[in-house]
Motif scaffolding. Structure first.
Motif, short mmCIF file in Angstrom:
data_model
loop_
_atom_site.label_atom_id
_atom_site.label_comp_id
_atom_site.label_asym_id
_atom_site.label_seq_id
_atom_site.Cartn_x
_atom_site.Cartn_y
_atom_site.Cartn_z
N PHE A 1 0.83 -1.20 0.00
CA PHE A 1 0.00 0.00 0.00
C PHE A 1 0.87 1.25 0.00
O PHE A 1 0.65 2.17 -0.80
CB PHE A 1 -0.91 -0.04 1.24
CG PHE A 1 -1.95 1.04 1.26
CD1 PHE A 1 -2.93 1.09 0.28
CD2 PHE A 1 -1.95 2.01 2.26
CE1 PHE A 1 -3.90 2.10 0.30
CE2 PHE A 1 -2.92 3.01 2.29
CZ PHE A 1 -3.89 3.06 1.30
N LEU A 2 1.89 1.26 0.85
CA LEU A 2 2.78 2.43 0.91
C LEU A 2 3.58 2.59 -0.38
O LEU A 2 3.93 3.70 -0.77
CB LEU A 2 3.72 2.32 2.11
CG LEU A 2 3.04 2.45 3.49
CD1 LEU A 2 4.04 2.22 4.61
CD2 LEU A 2 2.40 3.84 3.64
N THR A 3 3.85 1.47 -1.07
CA THR A 3 4.51 1.55 -2.37
C THR A 3 3.59 2.23 -3.38
O THR A 3 4.00 3.12 -4.11
CB THR A 3 4.88 0.14 -2.88
OG1 THR A 3 5.71 -0.49 -1.91
CG2 THR A 3 5.61 0.20 -4.22
N GLY A 4 2.31 1.81 -3.35
CA GLY A 4 1.33 2.39 -4.26
C GLY A 4 1.14 3.88 -4.02
O GLY A 4 0.92 4.65 -4.95
N LEU A 5 1.24 4.29 -2.76
CA LEU A 5 1.08 5.71 -2.44
C LEU A 5 2.34 6.52 -2.76
O LEU A 5 2.34 7.73 -2.64
CB LEU A 5 0.73 5.88 -0.95
CG LEU A 5 -0.64 5.40 -0.49
CD1 LEU A 5 -0.82 5.67 0.99
CD2 LEU A 5 -1.76 6.08 -1.28
N GLY A 6 3.42 5.82 -3.13
CA GLY A 6 4.67 6.53 -3.45
C GLY A 6 5.43 6.96 -2.22
O GLY A 6 6.21 7.91 -2.26
N ILE A 7 5.22 6.25 -1.10
CA ILE A 7 5.91 6.61 0.14
C ILE A 7 7.10 5.69 0.39
O ILE A 7 8.14 6.10 0.87
CB ILE A 7 4.92 6.54 1.34
CG1 ILE A 7 3.85 7.63 1.17
CG2 ILE A 7 5.65 6.71 2.67
CD1 ILE A 7 2.71 7.53 2.16
N TYR A 8 6.94 4.40 0.02
CA TYR A 8 7.96 3.42 0.42
C TYR A 8 9.32 3.68 -0.24
O TYR A 8 10.36 3.42 0.35
CB TYR A 8 7.50 1.98 0.13
CG TYR A 8 8.10 1.00 1.12
CD1 TYR A 8 7.46 0.74 2.32
CD2 TYR A 8 9.31 0.38 0.88
CE1 TYR A 8 8.00 -0.12 3.26
CE2 TYR A 8 9.88 -0.48 1.82
CZ TYR A 8 9.21 -0.73 3.01
OH TYR A 8 9.75 -1.56 3.94
N ASP A 9 9.32 4.23 -1.46
CA ASP A 9 10.61 4.49 -2.11
C ASP A 9 11.37 5.61 -1.39
O ASP A 9 12.59 5.56 -1.28
CB ASP A 9 10.44 4.80 -3.61
CG ASP A 9 9.64 6.04 -3.87
OD1 ASP A 9 8.64 6.27 -3.17
OD2 ASP A 9 10.01 6.79 -4.80
#
Lengths: 337, 160
Positions: free
Chosen positions: B85-93
């Motif tokens: 989910f955080l990857t999809g939101l562009g936060i995990y990178d």
């Protein structure tokens, strides 16, 4: 003996070949950098509502070309040749832009040095009498470059201090045999130099020897010294690469002073978290076609040496543990008013 | 003469290698060092926090009356979901840029390594894009992880 040649590698343009118009469009991150006021347009969104990053990059190149044509009061029909290149496999940004523009097209590739190669070749076409107006363009996009050369854009990877951040942006220059503007007086064509650097996240170190070689050759061929120029701009060695270039030049007995800078250093602020600095075809292209061009028109810079540097690697070569060859081409822009 | 031809090259292979080594030595002196201590500390802290959160979720399930063994399944599913989910939101990178191994090693990082290429290559279609390339990052981990598991299993059979 070729009459338009000086020394070993330098073309001398005897006609007055002017950069009659230039334009640049950059992405949001570049728009937050120190050069924001010089770019013609700063994009609010780097996908531009397109379906893919690749389409977005094509949009940027085409829009920048249309912007330059509009500023010059020209249409596509007024341009005789279109020289362009980019970083993507088979230079698709350039050729897909050419598909839309319908100007006779020559695709070129010199990695991040492409715009300088384009300007040198465009000036040669005009000097030889093959054309009166040539358009040259180059672009890069952070996300197309990331997914092609490195990792998916959303993968969480930590970068090394030597890594560079690919610039989202394009630069377009229109060369003409008539009119006013900064003139291209010389071009020094570089050799491919490889000092065995294998780390693809350390391209400044891989390209610096090529920049040094071309700079030395330029000064030797033209009997000039670095002091002749108001600005010597490499691009894009970024911080580490340009520190190394200074050292290489010093060892060779040439001191680069405060008139030396690098587009990879100029485009971003250190606080933007870009490690060594910016990179990509769009880096020196957008700065040449904005900051440098506008400063020359304003009379603040009269003589500029642009040194485009390219790392000629591909994902295949570095995965097969080949070292990274570098290249650098230089052009002298002079506008004495 | 190597290869039998003398094309008049001015420098030999050894000389070239010596020059390259000299250049690399000079260049290395001018490069900033990797901030290894900082990276270790941040990885330790962020990795620790992620694991602590996982433990919290695990304890919640155990508190609901599950055994520790039964609870680990749903806990992992939640952690994988959060990473995705955080990857999809562009936060995990961004977290990965900051924390390095701290966010790559926990199972949330594994989710990031599967979801990020899936997102990236969906534009090349569901078969040759998403389907084929979702393993570009995690593939080697899965392949060599399976081999390592088999080897360890064999060893444990022999030495039990």
């Amino acid at each position: 003996m070729a009459e338009n040649k000086a020394g070993k590698q330098t073309l001398v343009f005897k006609k007055k070949i002017v950069l009659m118009e230039a334009a640049s469009i950059v992405g949001p991150k570049e728009g937050q950098g120190p050069l924001a006021q010089y770019f013609d347009l700063i994009l609010a969104d780097d996908l531009l509502g397109e379906k893919s990053w690749e389409k977005a990059e094509q949009r940027i190149m085409i829009d920048t070309i249309r912007l330059a044509l509009g500023k010059a009061n020209l249409t596509e029909d007024d341009i005789e040749y279109f020289l362009a290149g980019d970083l993507l496999n088979q230079i698709i940004t350039a050729s897909f832009s050419a598909r839309e523009l319908q100007i006779p097209f020559l695709g070129i590739y010199g990695a991040c040095s492409t715009i300088i190669e384009g300007l040198a070749l465009g000036a040669s076409l005009i000097e030889a009498g093959f054309a009166d107006r040539v358009l040259t363009a180059s672009s890069s996009h952070n996300c197309t470059a990331e997914r092609q050369y490195r990792a998916p854009t959303e993968l969480g990877v930590q970068l090394t201090p030597t890594a560079q951040c690919t610039v989202t942006g394009a630069g377009v220059g229109i060369l003409s045999s008539q009119g006013t503007g900064p003139a291209i007086t010389h071009a020094t064509i570089g050799k491919v130099i490889d000092m065995g650097i294998k780390d693809p996240s350390d391209m400044g170190t891989a390209m610096a020897p090529a920049a040094a070689d071309t700079l030395n050759q330029h000064f030797q061929d033209t009997n000039r010294t670095p002091n002749y120029y108001d600005l010597i701009l490499t691009g894009d060695l970024a911080q580490i690469g340009s520190d190394i270039l200074r050292e290489l030049m010093r060892k060779n007995g040439t001191l680069l002073g405060t008139n030396y800078n690098d587009s990879g250093i100029m485009v971003f602020d250190k606080k933007q978290g870009v490690n060594s600095g910016g990179s990509g075809c769009g880096c020196i292209a957008s700065i040449t076609c904005s900051y440098v061009y506008k400063k020359m028109l304003a009379g603040e810079l009269k003589k500029v040496l642009l040194v485009g540097t390219g790392a000629l690697l591909s994902t295949t070569t570095y995965q097969q543990k080949e070292s990274i060859p570098g290249i650098a081409h230089a052009i002298a822009l002079e506008y004495l008013g | 003469m190597e290869g039998g031809w003398d094309l008049g090259s001015k420098i030999t292979k050894e000389e070239e290698q010596r020059k390259n080594r000299e250049y690399q030595k000079m260049a290395n002196k001018l490069k900033p060092r990797r901030p290894i201590l900082r990276n270790f500390l941040v990885a330790f802290l962020v990795g620790g926090l992620i694991c602590m959160f996982g433990q919290l979720v695990l304890n919640l399930f155990i508190g609901q009356g599950m055994s520790a063994e039964d609870a680990s399944g749903p806990m992992l599913a939640i952690m994988i979901f959060l990473g995705a989910f955080l990857t999809g939101l562009g936060i995990y990178d961004d977290l990965g840029k900051f924390a390095g191994a701290g966010s790559a090693v926990p199972i949330t990082g594994f989710a990031n390594s599967m979801v990020s290429p899936s997102l990236e290559f969906k534009r090349e279609g569901y078969i040759l894009g998403l389907g084929a390339r979702m393993f570009t990052v995690a593939g080697p981990v899965i392949a060599y992880g399976s081999i390592a598991a088999i080897l360890i299993a064999l060893l444990s059979l022999v030495f039990k």
